[in-house]
Design a protein around this motif. Structure first.
Motif, PDB file in Angstrom:
ATOM      1  N   GLY A  67       0.804  -1.211   0.000  1.00  0.00           N
ATOM      2  CA  GLY A  67       0.000   0.000   0.000  1.00  0.00           C
ATOM      3  C   GLY A  67       0.838   1.263   0.000  1.00  0.00           C
ATOM      4  N   LEU A  68       1.989   1.211  -0.644  1.00  0.00           N
ATOM      5  CA  LEU A  68       2.901   2.358  -0.688  1.00  0.00           C
ATOM      6  C   LEU A  68       2.945   2.941  -2.102  1.00  0.00           C
ATOM      7  N   SER A  69       3.440   4.145  -2.164  1.00  0.00           N
ATOM      8  CA  SER A  69       3.599   4.825  -3.460  1.00  0.00           C
ATOM      9  C   SER A  69       5.059   5.207  -3.660  1.00  0.00           C
ATOM     10  N   PHE A  70       5.326   5.656  -4.863  1.00  0.00           N
ATOM     11  CA  PHE A  70       6.671   6.138  -5.219  1.00  0.00           C
ATOM     12  C   PHE A  70       7.082   7.259  -4.268  1.00  0.00           C
ATOM     13  N   ASP A  71       6.156   8.178  -4.014  1.00  0.00           N
ATOM     14  CA  ASP A  71       6.476   9.323  -3.153  1.00  0.00           C
ATOM     15  C   ASP A  71       6.781   8.890  -1.725  1.00  0.00           C
ATOM     16  N   ASP A  72       6.180   7.808  -1.273  1.00  0.00           N
ATOM     17  CA  ASP A  72       6.453   7.346   0.090  1.00  0.00           C
ATOM     18  C   ASP A  72       7.926   6.959   0.251  1.00  0.00           C
ATOM     19  N   VAL A  73       8.460   6.307  -0.742  1.00  0.00           N
ATOM     20  CA  VAL A  73       9.863   5.921  -0.688  1.00  0.00           C
ATOM     21  C   VAL A  73      10.758   7.158  -0.724  1.00  0.00           C
ATOM     22  N   ALA A  74      10.455   8.089  -1.642  1.00  0.00           N
ATOM     23  CA  ALA A  74      11.271   9.292  -1.755  1.00  0.00           C
ATOM     24  C   ALA A  74      11.241  10.111  -0.467  1.00  0.00           C
ATOM     25  N   LYS A  75      10.039  10.245   0.154  1.00  0.00           N
ATOM     26  CA  LYS A  75       9.940  11.024   1.391  1.00  0.00           C
ATOM     27  C   LYS A  75      10.658  10.327   2.541  1.00  0.00           C
ATOM     28  N   ALA A  76      10.594   9.027   2.597  1.00  0.00           N
ATOM     29  CA  ALA A  76      11.260   8.295   3.668  1.00  0.00           C
ATOM     30  C   ALA A  76      12.770   8.465   3.588  1.00  0.00           C
ATOM     31  N   VAL A  77      13.329   8.367   2.393  1.00  0.00           N
ATOM     32  CA  VAL A  77      14.778   8.517   2.224  1.00  0.00           C
ATOM     33  C   VAL A  77      15.191   9.946   2.545  1.00  0.00           C
ATOM     34  N   ALA A  78      14.431  10.919   2.052  1.00  0.00           N
ATOM     35  CA  ALA A  78      14.767  12.318   2.322  1.00  0.00           C
ATOM     36  C   ALA A  78      14.702  12.624   3.812  1.00  0.00           C
ATOM     37  N   SER A  79      13.710  12.051   4.508  1.00  0.00           N
ATOM     38  CA  SER A  79      13.563  12.316   5.945  1.00  0.00           C
ATOM     39  C   SER A  79      14.652  11.645   6.760  1.00  0.00           C
ATOM     40  N   ALA A  80      15.157  10.524   6.273  1.00  0.00           N
ATOM     41  CA  ALA A  80      16.169   9.794   7.026  1.00  0.00           C
ATOM     42  C   ALA A  80      17.564  10.376   6.869  1.00  0.00           C
ATOM     43  N   ASN A  81      17.786  11.147   5.841  1.00  0.00           N
ATOM     44  CA  ASN A  81      19.109  11.724   5.570  1.00  0.00           C
ATOM     45  C   ASN A  81      19.122  13.157   6.091  1.00  0.00           C
ATOM     46  N   VAL A  82      19.616  13.366   7.301  1.00  0.00           N
ATOM     47  CA  VAL A  82      19.540  14.666   7.959  1.00  0.00           C
ATOM     48  C   VAL A  82      20.918  15.058   8.475  1.00  0.00           C
ATOM     49  N   LEU A  83      21.324  16.237   8.165  1.00  0.00           N
ATOM     50  CA  LEU A  83      22.506  16.861   8.756  1.00  0.00           C
ATOM     51  C   LEU A  83      22.153  18.333   8.946  1.00  0.00           C
ATOM     52  N   ARG A  84      21.843  18.697  10.209  1.00  0.00           N
ATOM     53  CA  ARG A  84      21.270  20.023  10.409  1.00  0.00           C
ATOM     54  C   ARG A  84      21.528  20.499  11.837  1.00  0.00           C
ATOM     55  N   ALA A  85      21.894  21.764  11.948  1.00  0.00           N
ATOM     56  CA  ALA A  85      22.052  22.366  13.269  1.00  0.00           C
ATOM     57  C   ALA A  85      20.673  22.672  13.834  1.00  0.00           C
ATOM     58  N   VAL A  86      20.436  22.200  15.078  1.00  0.00           N
ATOM     59  CA  VAL A  86      19.109  22.360  15.680  1.00  0.00           C
ATOM     60  C   VAL A  86      19.106  23.340  16.852  1.00  0.00           C
ATOM     61  N   GLY A  87      20.267  23.838  17.257  1.00  0.00           N
ATOM     62  CA  GLY A  87      20.284  24.818  18.338  1.00  0.00           C
ATOM     63  C   GLY A  87      21.622  24.847  19.049  1.00  0.00           C
ATOM     64  N   ARG A  88      21.666  25.571  20.191  1.00  0.00           N
ATOM     65  CA  ARG A  88      22.881  25.693  20.977  1.00  0.00           C
ATOM     66  C   ARG A  88      22.582  25.321  22.439  1.00  0.00           C
ATOM     67  N   LEU A  89      23.605  24.850  23.131  1.00  0.00           N
ATOM     68  CA  LEU A  89      23.444  24.418  24.527  1.00  0.00           C
ATOM     69  C   LEU A  89      24.658  24.873  25.332  1.00  0.00           C
ATOM     70  N   GLU A  90      24.389  25.535  26.484  1.00  0.00           N
ATOM     71  CA  GLU A  90      25.449  25.941  27.402  1.00  0.00           C
ATOM     72  C   GLU A  90      25.537  24.927  28.535  1.00  0.00           C
ATOM     73  N   ASP A  91      26.707  24.342  28.701  1.00  0.00           N
ATOM     74  CA  ASP A  91      26.911  23.363  29.768  1.00  0.00           C
ATOM     75  C   ASP A  91      28.412  23.243  30.032  1.00  0.00           C
ATOM     76  N   HIS A  92      28.765  23.040  31.335  1.00  0.00           N
ATOM     77  CA  HIS A  92      30.154  22.892  31.729  1.00  0.00           C
ATOM     78  C   HIS A  92      31.009  24.046  31.216  1.00  0.00           C
ATOM     79  N   TYR A  93      30.424  25.242  31.336  1.00  0.00           N
ATOM     80  CA  TYR A  93      31.118  26.491  30.981  1.00  0.00           C
ATOM     81  C   TYR A  93      31.440  26.590  29.491  1.00  0.00           C
ATOM     82  N   LYS A  94      30.784  25.818  28.663  1.00  0.00           N
ATOM     83  CA  LYS A  94      31.022  25.855  27.220  1.00  0.00           C
ATOM     84  C   LYS A  94      29.705  26.042  26.473  1.00  0.00           C
ATOM     85  N   LEU A  95      29.843  26.523  25.215  1.00  0.00           N
ATOM     86  CA  LEU A  95      28.682  26.664  24.332  1.00  0.00           C
ATOM     87  C   LEU A  95      28.788  25.602  23.248  1.00  0.00           C
ATOM     88  N   PHE A  96      27.819  24.697  23.214  1.00  0.00           N
ATOM     89  CA  PHE A  96      27.825  23.594  22.251  1.00  0.00           C
ATOM     90  C   PHE A  96      26.823  23.874  21.125  1.00  0.00           C
TER      91      PHE A  96
END
Length: 887
Positions: A67-96
């Protein structure tokens, strides 16, 4: 069109062990960054090879089962391949920096990507598709010497030094060669700088040979090494000053500037010869150089200035030339004019000072006139004396020259640019419209053995679906660049004719045309690279196409016409998908969405890009090749409706094959088709005349169709009209200068008739040597006006000084005797200095050969015209002048 659209140097990357994807990466990410940094390089083009990508070939049956379509495969692959900055975190006197890093860094991670979650498990990509590492679809083919290759093209910046760029590029490649993978070969298949350097060497040799021959002339006539040295020093001094001027004007050494220097050597040395001869003659008459050198130079300053002005004024109208002629010969005329100006200044200022120091009593003690000269002078006095008694005989004497000049004018062929052996040529080929790139590649691979078997061929490169300038074309078009071996070999025209005959015989399904690179580039300036172009105009498409075929068949029968193309360029055949909106609406399918799904089915969808160290690799979701091989597969392609049901494309659409319609070209808003052809073994003018006769044949071109000739012939006619105007303007300018100098119509007309008679000799010289009348020859014809006028001014400057207190015939004879030696010296010196160019010694000298032959032909008759014919014409003009007219 900018000549920098073509590369100035090009290399090929080939290997028997390294794949084409790696070769392309080497070109893009190793060679291109290094070579782009070379001074003067505008850009680096990389053509050929293959782009790496991951391909997910879906299984339509499995997709439907889950019950899948061509677009389902394309969206799944695109969603699984992620390299992205999501924010910053201050901890142990450092900014990550917090990064979501879910990169699909290979085939296995893509296979294990989850497409759908079920109650009893998950559906991964591997369950519904096949994942592999492959290459992106490609519609071009590139080879070098018959092997698949990657081509590296180096383009120069406007005004760049191609020779220096080539050296720097070669040095960079030598440095990087050791860092390339084993088995990768870099080969040079085109280098424009070689033509420049060999041409420069040829012109340099021509200048040196000409200077040596001129020195021998001076030594024979003046019998003094010191005096010869003084005259010769003017040549390097004038050329050095010209080089400084070229540098100041940001002009480089090229075929035209170097050719201008070579052509100017004979004119440069003329001024020095006549000045030195004047000084030596006056010093020997006085018996001592004391006080006579500078006095003789001052006495000759007026004639020297007038004669130099007569030569230089010819180049003033050339500054107003435009188009191809102005672009090519503007630099040559500037170089020659600058050399003449510096020659005049050197002769006027430096030569007298050098002569005052170097001319000693030994030179003055020599007899000024030897026994041979006395014998020649006696014969000259007797002959011209009798001729002046009946000056009409002089006109009778030039009638054979006029008649032979007229015959030569009718018989000499005409062209546009001089033919030159560039050491390589281009083959533009075309398979039938609609031919697949694989079939075109198969046809063209039959040409490669023909070129490899030609002994003069050094290397070849080939593009299918692309052009030499890096431009993309239709998959059925492309070109070869064939580089010939240096050294002794057959002329390039013979090699091209041999290759043409073999291709016609062995590869009948391929249309092609051949040209040298510069010829092709010059042809591209008016957007028509072919010498012959017949433009046909009418608004009736059927009549236009029928006429085009008749015209092409007619001109193909003309001897010397090859590579005929009828100009009918049908578009590729197409398969139109006509969606019925009513049927699509019943199925609940949006036509736009159906079109998008069809595109994904045929070309795939690049769902995401996987980053690597130097590049990004695409992930293409696609249908298997077997599922999209025929039009039946296309009709049965299953569309996924919004409600989930599947339906074949043929249920909502009709597939209609459409034959390619001819391309519609317009000029000045009128429908037009161009029939084009090239020429082999004949001149442009005679072939164009035969083409006009063919077009005038009843039944070839109907009355409703208008035609005109374009191509290189049209450019030739434009150039000839411009140069004819320049010739007329130069003649008028010289006449005005003569009136200013002498204030006598008789003298001005008598002088002006001489270069016009010398033009007859120019036509005879071109006719005898078999050289076409082209724009280079016409420039030489224009220059001969100033050259002959210069010598005639020397004659009349002497006559004016002698006329007081003497009968006119006696003064004319004595002036001719006194000026015979310097005129003979300048004539012989100029002929000998131009002789290497006229013989086209060395590569590149063919560009100036027609100019040199034209000037030499005029110089051959210069001596008898000025010393024998001109006095008689002047005497006739004096007799017919009304009483009281200024003389």
């Amino acid at each position: 069109m900018d000549p920098t659209v073509f590369p100035i140097i090009a290399y090929s990357l080939t290997s028997q062990t390294v794949p084409l994807t790696t070769l392309r990466d080497i070109g893009l990410f190793q060679l291109r960054p290094v070579l782009t940094g070379v001074p003067g390089v505008a850009r680096i083009g990389v053509t050929g090879g293959k782009d790496e990508e991951f391909q997910i070939l879906v299984n339509w049956a499995r997709l439907a089962a889950f019950g899948l379509s061509f677009d389902d495969v394309a969206k799944a692959v695109a969603s699984a391949n992620v390299l992205r900055a999501v924010g910053r975190l201050e901890d142990h006197y450092k900014l990550f920096l917090v990064v979501s890093n879910e990169i699909l860094n290979g085939v296995d991670p893509i296979r294990h990507t989850v497409v759908k979650t079920l109650p009893d498990g998950v559906v991964t990509v591997d369950d519904v598709a096949t994942v592999s590492r492959s290459t992106a679809p490609q519609w071009i083919r590139v080879t070098a010497d018959g092997h698949d290759a990657v081509l590296i093209d180096v383009y120069q910046q406007p005004g760049g030094n191609s020779v220096q760029i080539a050296r720097n590029v070669e040095a960079r490649l030598d440095e990087i060669q050791s860092k390339l993978p084993p088995g990768v070969s870099i080969a040079n298949w085109y280098d424009q700088s070689q033509l420049v350097t060999t041409s420069a060497a040829s012109v340099r040799d021509a200048i040196m040979i000409g200077a040596v021959l001129a020195a021998l002339v001076l030594l024979v006539f003046l019998r003094s090494w010191r005096v010869t040295l003084i005259a010769l020093l003017v040549v390097p001094a004038s050329l050095s000053a010209t080089i400084v001027l070229l540098y100041a004007l940001h002009m480089s050494f090229n075929i035209m500037t170097l050719g201008g220097m070579a052509a100017a050597v004979g004119l440069i040395i003329d001024d020095a010869i006549v000045m030195i001869e004047q000084i030596i003659r006056r010093v020997r008459q006085a018996g001592s150089p004391s006080g006579r050198v500078l006095a003789a130079a001052a006495e000759f300053s007026g004639p020297l200035a007038g004669s130099s002005a007569a030569t230089m004024v010819v180049f003033v109208p050339l500054a107003f030339l435009s188009g191809v002629t102005g672009g090519f010969f503007g630099r040559l005329s500037l170089t020659v004019a600058a050399s003449l100006i510096f020659s005049f200044l050197s002769t006027w200022l430096a030569v007298p000072l050098a002569a005052e120091r170097l001319v000693t009593g030994k030179e003055t003690q020599r007899e000024d006139v030897g026994p041979v000269s006395r014998w020649i002078f006696a014969r000259y006095r007797a002959f011209v004396g009798r001729l002046l008694a009946r000056p009409v005989l002089a006109i009778v004497g030039v009638l054979p020259l006029l008649a032979l000049g007229f015959i030569a004018f009718k018989g000499v062929g005409s062209g546009f640019m001089p033919a030159m052996d560039e050491g390589g040529f281009i083959i533009d080929y075309l398979s039938p419209p609609g031919t697949a790139v694989s079939e075109t590649d198969r046809l063209v691979r039959q040409v490669e053995p023909i070129l490899a078997a030609t002994p003069e061929v050094a290397t070849t490169s080939r593009r299918t679906g692309a052009g030499l300038g890096g431009d993309l074309t239709e998959p059925n078009k492309g070109d070869f660049f064939v580089r010939l071996k240096p050294g002794p070999r057959r002329p390039i025209d013979e090699v091209m004719a041999d290759v043409r005959a073999k291709i016609i015989q062995d590869v009948p399904g391929l249309s092609f045309e051949m040209a040298q690179l510069m010829e092709d580039l010059i042809g591209d300036l008016p957007s028509v690279p072919q010498p012959i172009e017949v433009k046909l105009f009418t608004d009736d498409p059927k009549t236009l196409l029928d006429t085009t075929r008749r015209v092409a068949a007619g001109i193909a029968k003309i001897p010397g016409v090859v590579d005929v193309r009828n100009g009918i360029n049908p578009a590729d055949d197409s398969l139109d998908v006509e969606i019925d909106q009513v049927r699509a609406g019943i199925e609940g399918v949006d036509p736009t969405e159906a079109t998008r799904l069809l595109n994904n089915y045929l070309y795939g969808q690049v769902a995401t890009q996987i980053p690597t160290q130097v590049k990004q690799i695409g992930v293409r979701v696609w249908s298997p090749p077997a599922a999209r091989a025929t039009d039946r597969d296309l009709a049965n392609f299953l569309l996924h409706a919004p409600d989930g049901h599947l339906l074949p494309l043929k249920r909502i659409a009709n597939l209609v094959p459409v034959s390619g319609e001819p391309e519609i070209a317009r000029e000045n808003l009128q429908r037009m088709v161009s029939v084009t052809a090239r020429i082999e073994g004949r001149d442009l003018g005679s072939v164009a005349a035969d083409v006009q006769k063919t077009l005038a044949t009843p039944g070839v071109v109907p009355d409703s169709v208008r035609f005109e000739l374009g191509g290189a012939y049209a450019q030739q006619q434009i150039a000839f009209r411009g140069l004819a105007a320049v010739f007329g303007a130069a003649t008028a300018a010289v006449f005005v200068l003569l009136l200013f100098l002498y204030e006598s119509f008789a003298i001005a007309i008598a002088i002006l008739v001489m270069p016009l008679l010398a033009v007859c000799a120019v036509f005879i010289g071109l006719w005898v040597t078999g050289i076409e009348l082209n724009i280079t020859a016409m420039m030489g014809m224009t220059m001969i006006v100033g050259i002959v006028t210069e010598v005639a001014i020397f004659f009349f400057s002497e006559f004016v000084d002698l006329a007081a207190g003497r009968p006119v015939p006696v003064a004319l004879v004595e002036a001719g005797q006194n000026r015979m030696r310097p005129i003979a010296m300048t004539t012989l010196a100029a002929i000998l200095t131009l002789l290497p160019l006229a013989l086209a010694i060395g590569q590149g000298s063919s560009m100036q050969q027609p100019l040199a032959v034209a000037i030499i032909s005029g110089l051959v008759v210069q001596l008898p015209l000025v010393l024998v014919v001109m006095p008689s014409i002047y005497l006739l003009l004096r007799r017919v002048s009304p009483p009281g007219a200024p003389d």
